[in-house]
Design a protein around this motif. Structure first.
Motif, PDB file in Angstrom:
ATOM      1  N   LEU A 101      -8.117  12.314  87.046  1.00 32.93           N
ATOM      2  CA  LEU A 101      -9.570  12.817  86.692  1.00 32.93           C
ATOM      3  C   LEU A 101      -9.269  13.717  85.513  1.00 32.93           C
ATOM      4  O   LEU A 101     -10.502  13.817  84.582  1.00 32.93           O
ATOM      5  CB  LEU A 101     -10.468  13.268  87.702  1.00 32.93           C
ATOM      6  CG  LEU A 101     -11.282  11.910  88.785  1.00 32.93           C
ATOM      7  CD1 LEU A 101     -11.838  12.961  89.360  1.00 32.93           C
ATOM      8  CD2 LEU A 101     -11.968  11.891  87.436  1.00 32.93           C
ATOM      9  N   PHE A 102      -8.582  15.047  85.613  1.00 39.14           N
ATOM     10  CA  PHE A 102      -8.308  15.879  84.635  1.00 39.14           C
ATOM     11  C   PHE A 102      -7.313  16.262  84.212  1.00 39.14           C
ATOM     12  O   PHE A 102      -6.891  17.427  83.307  1.00 39.14           O
ATOM     13  CB  PHE A 102      -8.368  16.805  86.019  1.00 39.14           C
ATOM     14  CG  PHE A 102      -9.949  17.365  86.509  1.00 39.14           C
ATOM     15  CD1 PHE A 102     -10.666  18.548  85.703  1.00 39.14           C
ATOM     16  CD2 PHE A 102     -10.143  17.121  87.347  1.00 39.14           C
ATOM     17  CE1 PHE A 102     -11.456  18.530  86.529  1.00 39.14           C
ATOM     18  CE2 PHE A 102     -11.490  17.398  88.108  1.00 39.14           C
ATOM     19  CZ  PHE A 102     -12.447  17.874  87.126  1.00 39.14           C
ATOM     20  N   LEU A 103      -6.354  14.640  83.941  1.00 37.69           N
ATOM     21  CA  LEU A 103      -5.268  14.822  83.662  1.00 37.69           C
ATOM     22  C   LEU A 103      -5.568  14.923  81.584  1.00 37.69           C
ATOM     23  O   LEU A 103      -4.795  15.233  81.138  1.00 37.69           O
ATOM     24  CB  LEU A 103      -5.164  13.893  83.277  1.00 37.69           C
ATOM     25  CG  LEU A 103      -3.503  13.473  82.885  1.00 37.69           C
ATOM     26  CD1 LEU A 103      -2.431  14.390  83.200  1.00 37.69           C
ATOM     27  CD2 LEU A 103      -2.184  11.903  83.315  1.00 37.69           C
ATOM     28  N   PRO A 104      -6.799  14.237  81.153  1.00 38.01           N
ATOM     29  CA  PRO A 104      -7.013  14.208  79.489  1.00 38.01           C
ATOM     30  C   PRO A 104      -7.675  15.517  79.439  1.00 38.01           C
ATOM     31  O   PRO A 104      -7.954  16.148  78.181  1.00 38.01           O
ATOM     32  CB  PRO A 104      -7.808  13.105  79.391  1.00 38.01           C
ATOM     33  CG  PRO A 104      -8.404  12.913  81.069  1.00 38.01           C
ATOM     34  CD  PRO A 104      -7.917  13.436  81.994  1.00 38.01           C
ATOM     35  N   LEU A 105      -8.608  16.600  80.306  1.00 37.14           N
ATOM     36  CA  LEU A 105      -9.240  17.502  80.088  1.00 37.14           C
ATOM     37  C   LEU A 105      -8.043  18.615  79.745  1.00 37.14           C
ATOM     38  O   LEU A 105      -7.053  18.699  80.120  1.00 37.14           O
ATOM     39  CB  LEU A 105      -9.955  18.203  81.556  1.00 37.14           C
ATOM     40  CG  LEU A 105     -10.900  17.396  80.918  1.00 37.14           C
ATOM     41  CD1 LEU A 105     -11.375  16.579  81.447  1.00 37.14           C
ATOM     42  CD2 LEU A 105     -12.234  18.452  82.576  1.00 37.14           C
ATOM     43  N   ASN A 106      -8.633  19.418  79.231  1.00 34.22           N
ATOM     44  CA  ASN A 106      -8.030  21.349  78.319  1.00 34.22           C
ATOM     45  C   ASN A 106      -8.193  22.056  80.119  1.00 34.22           C
ATOM     46  O   ASN A 106      -9.190  22.030  80.013  1.00 34.22           O
ATOM     47  CB  ASN A 106      -8.701  21.970  77.698  1.00 34.22           C
ATOM     48  CG  ASN A 106      -9.020  21.167  76.476  1.00 34.22           C
ATOM     49  OD1 ASN A 106      -7.616  20.293  75.651  1.00 34.22           O
ATOM     50  ND2 ASN A 106      -9.818  21.216  75.144  1.00 34.22           N
ATOM     51  N   PRO A 107      -7.482  22.808  80.026  1.00 32.83           N
ATOM     52  CA  PRO A 107      -7.478  24.452  81.594  1.00 32.83           C
ATOM     53  C   PRO A 107      -8.704  24.113  81.576  1.00 32.83           C
ATOM     54  O   PRO A 107      -8.497  24.726  82.423  1.00 32.83           O
ATOM     55  CB  PRO A 107      -6.037  25.139  80.774  1.00 32.83           C
ATOM     56  CG  PRO A 107      -5.447  24.519  79.635  1.00 32.83           C
ATOM     57  CD  PRO A 107      -6.269  23.017  79.171  1.00 32.83           C
ATOM     58  N   GLY A 108      -9.257  25.002  80.394  1.00 30.59           N
ATOM     59  CA  GLY A 108     -10.437  25.682  81.098  1.00 30.59           C
ATOM     60  C   GLY A 108     -11.566  24.313  81.833  1.00 30.59           C
ATOM     61  O   GLY A 108     -12.450  25.057  82.666  1.00 30.59           O
ATOM     62  N   GLY A 109     -11.366  23.282  81.855  1.00 30.68           N
ATOM     63  CA  GLY A 109     -11.966  22.341  81.948  1.00 30.68           C
ATOM     64  C   GLY A 109     -11.556  22.178  84.031  1.00 30.68           C
ATOM     65  O   GLY A 109     -12.093  21.906  84.707  1.00 30.68           O
TER      66      GLY A 109
END
Length: 227
Positions: A58-66
């Motif tokens: 889920l969080f692989l494409p997200l920036n560290p802020g997300g």
């Protein structure tokens, strides 16, 4: 047999007490509780591996802020997944067939992503309303269309989950009713219908899992646009 096929989607009550609170609590009770031991048992190990893999995807494409949303969205995924699957059991109630509950999840989380985008990067957030290179005469029309599409997102989230689960439950009940009616008159046709019912049940299990994942995946995509 129920007098109305839609009676199964009414919030059940017992002695005037709504049982939806029990239906919302049951998924959390069924998960094994982590222990303080050095080594977990097989069930806990499998559960932790599954949660870790899903969160990673889920969080692989997200920036560290997300990544701060990991706990919230993973908990929401587990809740929706368990509620959808428990609702397929006999004599149970599926809370996620209620549009009010799904909208209660969709609207605040979508609004939070929009507020984060407006706070952290207002220029980029407002830039989504107007694609680059748009001809001058089309600018007002495109801004209106993109604004409407932005506000339709939470409605689409809630309605998609509600409609998929409701349609699946209705089909299962309709075909099960046909099996009971055809059994004394045409046993061969009833057996074939029962096979279709079994396959539809397997499909509905897959739909229950996929819709929970899609709900959280779309929220993570909305978050990706604003972090």
């Amino acid at each position: 047999m129920a007098l109305n096929f839609f009676d199964q989607f009414m919030s059940p009550t017992y002695m005037g007490v709504p049982l939806i609170a029990l239906a919302l609590t049951m998924p959390w009770i069924l998960f094994p509780t982590p222990t303080s031991r050095w080594l977990n048992n097989r069930v806990l190990t499998l559960q932790n591996w599954f949660i870790g893999q899903v969160t990673k995807q889920l969080f692989l494409p997200l920036n560290p802020g997300g990544h701060k949303w990991a706990l919230m969205l993973t908990s929401l995924l587990l809740f929706l997944l368990t509620s959808n699957l428990l609702g397929l059991l006999p004599y149970t109630f599926t809370p996620t067939t209620q549009l009010s509950l799904n909208m209660g999840f969709a609207v605040p989380l979508w609004l939070a992503t929009v507020i984060i985008g407006m706070r952290n990067q207002p220029t980029a957030a407002l830039g989504h309303l107007l694609p680059e290179g748009t001809p001058g005469p089309l600018i007002p029309v495109l801004i209106v269309i993109e604004t409407i599409s932005l506000f339709i997102r939470p409605l689409a989230l809630g309605v998609r989950l509600t409609a998929n689960l409701t349609a699946g439950h209705l089909l299962i009940q309709l075909i099960a009713t046909a099996v009971f009616v055809l059994m004394p008159m045409m046993p061969a046709v009833a057996i074939l219908t029962a096979v279709v019912l079994f396959l539809l049940t397997l499909l509905e299990v897959a739909v229950a899992m996929i819709q929970a994942y899609v709900f959280v995946l779309l929220l993570s995509l909305y978050l990706q646009e604003n972090v």
